[in-house]
Scaffold this active site. Structure first.
Site, mmCIF file in Angstrom:
data_model
loop_
_atom_site.group_PDB
_atom_site.id
_atom_site.type_symbol
_atom_site.label_atom_id
_atom_site.label_comp_id
_atom_site.label_asym_id
_atom_site.label_seq_id
_atom_site.Cartn_x
_atom_site.Cartn_y
_atom_site.Cartn_z
ATOM 1 N N GLY A 1 0.836 -1.196 0.000
ATOM 2 C CA GLY A 1 0.000 0.000 0.000
ATOM 3 C C GLY A 1 0.871 1.246 0.000
ATOM 4 N N GLY B 1 26.393 11.583 -29.065
ATOM 5 C CA GLY B 1 25.881 12.305 -27.896
ATOM 6 C C GLY B 1 26.270 11.617 -26.604
ATOM 7 C CB ALA B 2 26.711 8.056 -25.724
HETATM 8 C C1 HXC Z 1 -3.481 -4.121 12.587
HETATM 9 C C2 HXC Z 1 -2.509 -6.026 11.823
HETATM 10 C C3 HXC Z 1 -2.318 -5.452 10.550
HETATM 11 C C4 HXC Z 1 -2.775 -4.124 10.371
HETATM 12 C C5 HXC Z 1 -1.530 -7.430 10.496
HETATM 13 N N1 HXC Z 1 -2.008 -7.265 11.734
HETATM 14 N N2 HXC Z 1 -1.731 -6.353 9.749
HETATM 15 N N3 HXC Z 1 -3.084 -5.352 12.810
HETATM 16 N N4 HXC Z 1 -3.334 -3.495 11.403
HETATM 17 N N5 HXC Z 1 -2.603 -3.517 9.198
HETATM 18 C C6 HXC Z 1 -1.979 -8.223 12.829
HETATM 19 C C7 HXC Z 1 -2.889 -9.388 12.611
HETATM 20 O O1 HXC Z 1 -4.166 -9.071 13.087
HETATM 21 C C8 HXC Z 1 -2.224 -10.446 13.445
HETATM 22 O O2 HXC Z 1 -2.530 -10.231 14.797
HETATM 23 C C9 HXC Z 1 -0.762 -10.143 13.285
HETATM 24 O O3 HXC Z 1 -0.695 -8.783 12.852
HETATM 25 C C10 HXC Z 1 -0.072 -10.997 12.259
HETATM 26 O O4 HXC Z 1 -0.843 -10.989 11.074
HETATM 27 P P1 HXC Z 1 -1.190 -12.314 10.290
HETATM 28 O O5 HXC Z 1 -2.240 -11.967 9.305
HETATM 29 O O6 HXC Z 1 -1.457 -13.425 11.230
HETATM 30 O O7 HXC Z 1 0.212 -12.599 9.588
HETATM 31 P P2 HXC Z 1 0.493 -13.155 8.146
HETATM 32 O O8 HXC Z 1 -0.376 -14.340 7.866
HETATM 33 O O9 HXC Z 1 1.955 -13.309 8.046
HETATM 34 O O10 HXC Z 1 0.012 -12.005 7.117
HETATM 35 C C11 HXC Z 1 0.666 -10.776 7.122
HETATM 36 C C12 HXC Z 1 -0.138 -9.778 6.276
HETATM 37 C C13 HXC Z 1 -1.608 -9.735 6.754
HETATM 38 C C14 HXC Z 1 -0.100 -10.200 4.807
HETATM 39 C C15 HXC Z 1 0.538 -8.415 6.391
HETATM 40 O O11 HXC Z 1 -1.601 -9.546 8.167
HETATM 41 C C16 HXC Z 1 -2.397 -8.642 6.137
HETATM 42 O O12 HXC Z 1 -2.900 -8.767 5.012
HETATM 43 N N6 HXC Z 1 -2.617 -7.581 6.911
HETATM 44 C C17 HXC Z 1 -3.420 -6.465 6.488
HETATM 45 C C18 HXC Z 1 -2.679 -5.651 5.503
HETATM 46 C C19 HXC Z 1 -3.430 -4.424 5.165
HETATM 47 O O13 HXC Z 1 -4.499 -4.497 4.516
HETATM 48 N N7 HXC Z 1 -2.947 -3.307 5.709
HETATM 49 C C20 HXC Z 1 -3.554 -2.008 5.499
HETATM 50 C C21 HXC Z 1 -3.143 -1.636 4.112
HETATM 51 S S1 HXC Z 1 -3.494 -0.053 3.744
HETATM 52 P P3 HXC Z 1 -2.524 -11.404 15.870
HETATM 53 O O14 HXC Z 1 -3.009 -10.763 17.107
HETATM 54 O O15 HXC Z 1 -3.428 -12.467 15.319
HETATM 55 O O16 HXC Z 1 -1.098 -11.862 15.982
HETATM 56 C C22 HXC Z 1 -2.138 0.730 4.077
HETATM 57 C C23 HXC Z 1 -2.235 2.138 3.676
HETATM 58 C C24 HXC Z 1 -0.998 2.864 3.995
HETATM 59 O O17 HXC Z 1 -1.200 0.267 4.593
HETATM 60 C C25 HXC Z 1 -1.187 4.238 3.423
HETATM 61 C C26 HXC Z 1 -0.015 5.083 3.593
HETATM 62 C C27 HXC Z 1 -0.167 6.375 2.887
#
Ligand code: HXC
Length: 508
Positions: free
Chosen positions: A169, A404-405
């Protein structure tokens, strides 16, 4: 008193455990180290001083008020690498997936602000699920605060990102604005939208690795500079890399002792250029034989390999090296190589690192693909970067420098300080045969061969350019290191400034 101390110890220990043993084990099971283990490898033993250990998030939604973990998913502080100060942040995936909350962002910002104030680089270890979903817009604000600092710090202190897990993201834009990115193979990825969204929107099926893994970003996109086998290799590479960098734009290039004699002669370079002008040779050999102890740290080795960029040292002091590589596409300049080298030249110039350029360039790559994708604009980037650079610039033309290079590759006309050519240099508008076919259109084959020979005799050498002062001296290949070392010594106190401006307008 002892109770207070015991309580502090207990709190420290709790912070060190991050999200707990189960999550630490899960991290290890993925072949990844924890945030703190990584810092132990990156920094000199015992040098890490943590700050903000007890910072917690301020979120009360979705039951978060019941769920506090000290540190809030990022370990921050400072330490040393081979004795030199560096500020660090290391995202802790075991705590809320390393996701970025408002407080987490504030910790990163504090480290960046301090590093800027003191003039020390920042290394960020990224391993994060992105915006802390429970915090919503507070998290987005946090990202933007980090982005703003990345931009203000750019050109002031070196910024290095190690991607050691998810980075997706808008979160990708913080590392994207740092100077260099190293990625870990198979366990890290960077993309703006992941495979699921891609599938929904474009119906393309792609894996995380294909979409944004280390291999993709170090070959196709050039988003990353280096792909590393695992966490440990990435961290050790970062240590080596750090040693080449000044601490800030106010600092001198680092200097370290070397046993390599500055005037070492390399007889083998006298025979490296093949007799046949169309036969390639490996420019890496020329580079290795020029720098101290053959130690050369290449960036983006797998992207646009027709140009080589990286750091070495001469007499113990860092230099940036840019070199056309005749082994790949005959060393031609194209869109990707121009962009790659332009950014590297600008980094060196921003941080007072002298640039040594080895030239072996037959021209720009022809074709509709290049023209329609904007070789005019992208080629101009490298020209612009060299022309604006005020650091010491030493150029060595080994063989071809056509068209040119020739101008682009740190020529005399772009304020090259010392422009050398080997006796094998050919400095001309183009290759002899092409030139003759244009100026003697109506000749038969025999006539063309004869005129080509005449053109070669006249122009396929460095002496026409040398007679005009475009080449300062024709040097023997074996004395390249000696000449470069002497040149760098003389140029140490070079003073050159560009006219005042708010900033330039490089073709982006
Ligand atoms: C809060 C989160 C989190 C998040 C993961 N966790 N991402 N908590 N906010 N964004 C937590 C999970 O709930 C979980 O908690 C622990 O972290 C580990 O995650 P898992 O899913 O069990 O791990 P894994 O299977 O390795 O997957 C990792 C992952 C997945 C691919 C990153 O967690 C995921 O898809 N997370 C969401 C990603 C996302 O959509 N983020 C927001 C994107 S938008 P527990 O308690 O069970 O251990 C963004 C915008 C930024 O980032 C903009 C900037 C300008």
């Amino acid at each position: 008193m002892s109770a207070n101390i015991a309580e502090t110890e207990r709190r420290r220990e709790a912070a060190r455990m991050g999200g707990g043993q189960k999550r630490i084990d899960a991290q290890h099971a993925k072949g990844k180290l924890t945030a703190r283990e990584r810092l132990e490898i990156l920094l000199d033993e015992g040098s890490f001083e943590e700050i903000d250990t007890y910072v917690e998030h301020n979120c009360v939604d979705f039951g978060m008020d019941e769920n506090h973990i000290p540190g809030d998913g990022v370990v921050t502080g400072s330490g040393t690498i081979n004795g030199r100060l560096v500020y660090v942040f290391s995202q802790d995936f075991t705590v809320f997936g390393g996701s970025l909350s408002e407080r987490h962002a504030e910790k990163i910002c504090k480290v960046m602000d301090t590093a800027m104030k003191l003039g020390a680089p920042v290394i960020g270890l990224n391993d994060s699920g992105g915006a802390r979903i429970q915090e919503g817009v507070a998290s987005l604000g946090g990202y933007a605060e980090v982005f703003q600092r990345n931009v203000l710090a750019s050109g002031v202190i070196p910024q290095l990102s190690l991607i050691m897990g998810p980075c997706a993201g808008g979160a990708v834009y913080s590392p994207a604005m740092t100077d260099f990115i190293f990625m870990v193979e198979d366990s890290s990825y960077m993309f703006v939208t992941g495979p699921d969204v891609v599938k929904t929107v474009t119906n393309e099926v792609v894996t995380q690795e294909e979409l944004g893994g280390a291999s993709t970003h170090t070959t196709k996109t050039s988003v990353a500079d280096l792909a590393c086998e695992n966490d440990i290799v990435a961290l050790l590479q970062a240590r080596d890399f750090f040693d080449f960098l000044p601490l800030s734009n106010r600092d001198e290039v680092p200097e370290r002792p070397t046993n390599d004699p500055w005037d070492r002669l390399e007889e083998s370079l006298d025979t490296i250029i093949p007799d046949n002008a169309n036969q390639p040779y490996d420019m890496h050999e020329v580079i290795r034989k020029t720098v101290d102890e053959g130690d050369f740290f290449e960036v983006q080795p797998r992207h646009a390999a027709n140009i080589i960029c990286g750091f070495g040292r001469v007499e113990g002091r860092s230099v940036g090296i840019v070199a056309n590589q005749p082994m790949v596409l005959a060393g031609v300049l194209d869109i990707n190589s121009a962009k790659k080298a332009a950014r590297f030249v600008r980094f060196c110039d921003a941080f007072n690192i002298p640039i040594i350029t080895f030239v072996e360039v037959p021209g720009f790559l022809p074709g509709t693909a290049q023209e329609h994708n904007g070789i005019i604009k992208h080629g101009a980037k490298l020209l612009f970067a060299y022309a604006e650079a005020t650091v010491p610039k030493i150029t060595v033309i080994t063989r071809k420098a056509y068209g040119g290079a020739y101008d682009v590759m740190a020529s005399k006309h772009l304020r090259g300080d010392l422009n050398y050519a080997w006796p094998t240099a050919e400095i001309a508008v183009m290759g002899a045969k092409g030139a003759v076919e244009i100026i003697f259109r109506n000749l038969d084959e025999e006539g063309i061969a004869q005129k080509t020979k005449e053109y070669e005799d006249r122009f396929a050498n460095p002496f026409v350019a040398a007679s005009k002062g475009f080449i300062d001296e024709v040097i023997m290949p074996h004395s390249t290191r000696r000449r470069v070392a002497l040149g760098l010594r003389k140029l140490r106190n070079k003073e050159l400034a560009n006219p005042w401006k708010k900033h330039d307008n490089i073709p982006l």
